[in-house]
Design an enzyme around this catalytic site. Structure first.
Site, mmCIF file in Angstrom:
data_model
loop_
_atom_site.group_PDB
_atom_site.id
_atom_site.type_symbol
_atom_site.label_atom_id
_atom_site.label_comp_id
_atom_site.label_asym_id
_atom_site.label_seq_id
_atom_site.Cartn_x
_atom_site.Cartn_y
_atom_site.Cartn_z
ATOM 1 N N ASP A 1 -50.892 -61.615 -35.691
ATOM 2 C CA ASP A 1 -50.930 -60.563 -36.708
ATOM 3 C C ASP A 1 -50.208 -61.058 -37.955
ATOM 4 O O ASP A 1 -49.268 -61.856 -37.851
ATOM 5 C CB ASP A 1 -50.198 -59.308 -36.198
ATOM 6 C CG ASP A 1 -51.134 -58.328 -35.509
ATOM 7 O OD1 ASP A 1 -52.258 -58.711 -35.168
ATOM 8 O OD2 ASP A 1 -50.713 -57.166 -35.300
ATOM 9 N N HIS B 1 -45.878 -57.017 -24.387
ATOM 10 C CA HIS B 1 -45.712 -56.080 -25.498
ATOM 11 C C HIS B 1 -44.267 -55.569 -25.599
ATOM 12 O O HIS B 1 -43.651 -55.244 -24.577
ATOM 13 C CB HIS B 1 -46.674 -54.899 -25.300
ATOM 14 C CG HIS B 1 -46.899 -54.096 -26.533
ATOM 15 N ND1 HIS B 1 -45.987 -53.185 -27.002
ATOM 16 C CD2 HIS B 1 -47.938 -54.074 -27.404
ATOM 17 C CE1 HIS B 1 -46.458 -52.625 -28.109
ATOM 18 N NE2 HIS B 1 -47.639 -53.152 -28.371
ATOM 19 N N PRO B 2 -43.726 -55.493 -26.821
ATOM 20 C CA PRO B 2 -42.306 -55.130 -26.981
ATOM 21 C C PRO B 2 -41.946 -53.706 -26.555
ATOM 22 O O PRO B 2 -40.784 -53.428 -26.270
ATOM 23 C CB PRO B 2 -42.063 -55.312 -28.487
ATOM 24 C CG PRO B 2 -43.408 -55.214 -29.119
ATOM 25 C CD PRO B 2 -44.365 -55.801 -28.117
ATOM 26 N N GLU C 1 -57.130 -54.948 -28.664
ATOM 27 C CA GLU C 1 -55.960 -55.101 -27.782
ATOM 28 C C GLU C 1 -56.291 -54.591 -26.370
ATOM 29 O O GLU C 1 -55.846 -55.166 -25.371
ATOM 30 C CB GLU C 1 -54.755 -54.355 -28.358
ATOM 31 C CG GLU C 1 -53.488 -54.550 -27.551
ATOM 32 C CD GLU C 1 -52.281 -53.863 -28.195
ATOM 33 O OE1 GLU C 1 -51.557 -54.540 -28.940
ATOM 34 O OE2 GLU C 1 -52.072 -52.660 -27.942
HETATM 35 C C1 UD2 Z 1 -51.577 -53.136 -32.811
HETATM 36 C C2 UD2 Z 1 -51.484 -54.590 -32.426
HETATM 37 C C3 UD2 Z 1 -52.533 -55.375 -33.210
HETATM 38 C C4 UD2 Z 1 -53.917 -54.847 -32.920
HETATM 39 C C5 UD2 Z 1 -53.975 -53.352 -33.191
HETATM 40 C C6 UD2 Z 1 -55.280 -52.766 -32.647
HETATM 41 C C7 UD2 Z 1 -49.241 -55.372 -31.757
HETATM 42 C C8 UD2 Z 1 -47.832 -55.521 -32.181
HETATM 43 N N1 UD2 Z 1 -50.117 -55.019 -32.737
HETATM 44 O O1 UD2 Z 1 -51.053 -53.143 -34.152
HETATM 45 O O2 UD2 Z 1 -52.503 -56.734 -32.884
HETATM 46 O O3 UD2 Z 1 -54.264 -55.122 -31.574
HETATM 47 O O4 UD2 Z 1 -52.886 -52.640 -32.565
HETATM 48 O O5 UD2 Z 1 -55.467 -51.488 -33.015
HETATM 49 O O6 UD2 Z 1 -49.570 -55.620 -30.634
HETATM 50 N N2 UD2 Z 1 -55.460 -56.031 -40.725
HETATM 51 C C9 UD2 Z 1 -55.685 -56.322 -42.069
HETATM 52 N N3 UD2 Z 1 -55.961 -55.304 -42.929
HETATM 53 C C10 UD2 Z 1 -56.033 -53.997 -42.542
HETATM 54 C C11 UD2 Z 1 -55.789 -53.702 -41.182
HETATM 55 C C12 UD2 Z 1 -55.500 -54.737 -40.298
HETATM 56 O O7 UD2 Z 1 -55.635 -57.486 -42.467
HETATM 57 O O8 UD2 Z 1 -56.283 -53.130 -43.398
HETATM 58 C C13 UD2 Z 1 -55.214 -57.145 -39.774
HETATM 59 C C14 UD2 Z 1 -53.822 -57.735 -39.978
HETATM 60 O O9 UD2 Z 1 -53.870 -59.108 -39.643
HETATM 61 C C15 UD2 Z 1 -52.986 -56.981 -38.965
HETATM 62 C C16 UD2 Z 1 -53.977 -56.828 -37.816
HETATM 63 O O10 UD2 Z 1 -55.268 -56.676 -38.439
HETATM 64 O O11 UD2 Z 1 -51.817 -57.716 -38.632
HETATM 65 C C17 UD2 Z 1 -53.722 -55.659 -36.862
HETATM 66 O O12 UD2 Z 1 -53.659 -54.444 -37.566
HETATM 67 P P1 UD2 Z 1 -52.347 -53.551 -37.559
HETATM 68 O O13 UD2 Z 1 -51.162 -54.438 -37.621
HETATM 69 O O14 UD2 Z 1 -52.472 -52.497 -38.599
HETATM 70 O O15 UD2 Z 1 -52.424 -52.902 -36.149
HETATM 71 P P2 UD2 Z 1 -51.238 -52.159 -35.332
HETATM 72 O O16 UD2 Z 1 -49.975 -52.174 -36.122
HETATM 73 O O17 UD2 Z 1 -51.722 -50.846 -34.833
#
Ligand code: UD2
Length: 314
Positions: A171, A193-194, A263
């Site tokens: 990520d 996962h943390p 995920e």
């Molecule tokens: C969780 C997971 C993530 C992913 C997601 C699925 C962890 C800590 N994080 O994080 O890996 O599986 O759930 O729903 O396990 N991104 C963009 N632009 C955007 C949205 C996303 O570039 O507008 C990319 C970016 O690389 C980001 C990744 O997609 O790091 C995952 O998105 P997130 O971090 O918003 O997802 P999150 O926090 O729900």
């Protein structure tokens, strides 16, 4: 007189030779703490039930590990996606990786973005390169997150075959604070996962609807793995990304989206294809100021973000 001279020559030659052997032996020596068969960390599990190591601080010697892997002249491909407003995370991600991530190894970062012009200039060290690939914008954050599997599958097929030995997919809203090195290399690598490392499996946020290909029943499962980091050999990660991409499209055709998108599919994949190495939550922690007893070092963390502000859709 001549005989005495020859004897002297042989003695001198012998001394030089043994000196060289001695020097060579010194160069080959690596002094480190004797491994202990009976002592080790007792507050955490260091091995899974299928005998895969779980990597925690205190269970490996970084100098020893580096000396083993350095001989193989490895290249580690590392992918990261920064779409829309997520380009703001790139600078910290790359700069902190330069400080902590596979230091001394050849690393090739592949950054996928819809706005290459917004990617800041980051000075890369020796043997470290950054390739930026432009990809079309997607409207939903869920699609961005899920589409990574297909992009990674294609990258491995078209680019990496002869160019890398291992790959990690990370990520971008993250930052390195401590060593992430060769101790993480393996055939198939998942990160625990943390937030879910210490809860019963029936509380894991697996996909629980049987209609989805990511479905896992309440009494099944090993660990809950983070979607934010996985890796391994090119062959194994190719199989992982291809399988997840296929399962995601079957779900899409059936109008179902798994609760945690890719995920959830990654967790199903790891249930059926056990990782050969597991990284403890040190390798994907909640944040630099969050503390928990088993976490002796924070290596890599999520960066706090305002979901409503940063995502393209709710
Ligand atoms: C969780 C997971 C993530 C992913 C997601 C699925 C962890 C800590 N994080 O994080 O890996 O599986 O759930 O729903 O396990 N991104 C963009 N632009 C955007 C949205 C996303 O570039 O507008 C990319 C970016 O690389 C980001 C990744 O997609 O790091 C995952 O998105 P997130 O971090 O918003 O997802 P999150 O926090 O729900």
């Amino acid at each position: 007189m001549l005989a005495r001279h020859s004897v002297l020559m042989v003695v001198v030659f012998g001394m030089v030779l043994s000196g060289l052997i001695y020097l060579n032996n010194i160069q080959c020596r690596l002094v480190y703490k004797q491994p202990d068969v009976l002592a080790g960390r007792t507050d955490v599990a260091s091995v899974s039930p299928w005998s895969a190591p779980i990597i925690w601080e205190g269970n490996f010697d970084s100098a020893l590990i580096d000396s083993i892997y350095k001989q193989h002249n490895l290249t580690i491909a590392t992918t990261v996606f920064a779409m829309g407003k997520y380009t703001r995370f790139v600078k910290d991600f790359l700069e902190s990786a330069e400080e902590h991530y596979f230091v001394g190894f050849r690393v090739h970062f592949y950054l996928f973005t819809d706005q290459p012009e917004s990617v800041p200039e980051v000075k890369m060290g020796e043997n470290r390169t950054l390739t930026i690939q432009k990809v079309p914008v997607l409207n939903r954050w869920q699609d961005i997150s899920m589409s990574r599997m297909e992009k990674l599958e294609k990258l491995i097929e078209t680019e990496l075959a002869s160019k890398a030995d291992y790959i990690f997919c990370l990520d971008v809203d993250t930052k390195f604070y401590g060593r992430w090195g060769a101790e993480t290399l393996g055939r198939l690598v998942g990160v625990i996962h943390p937030y879910l490392y210490n809860v019963p499996r029936n509380q894991f946020t697996y996909e629980r609807r049987p209609a989805s290909k990511a479905y896992i029943a309440a009494e099944e499962g090993d660990y809950y793995y983070a979607g934010a980091a996985f890796g391994g050999s090119l062959e194994d990660v190719h199989h992982l990304t291809r399988t997840c991409r296929e399962q995601l499209s079957i779900d899409a055709a059936n109008s179902i989206e798994a609760v945690w998108q890719e995920e959830s599919h990654l967790n199903k994949y790891f249930l059926l294809n056990k990782p050969s190495k597991l990284l403890s939550p040190e390798y994907m922690w909640r944040g630099i100021s969050e503390q928990a007893a088993p976490i002796k070092i924070v290596r890599f963390t999520n960066v706090p973000k305002n979901y409503a502000e940063i995502r393209p859709n709710p």
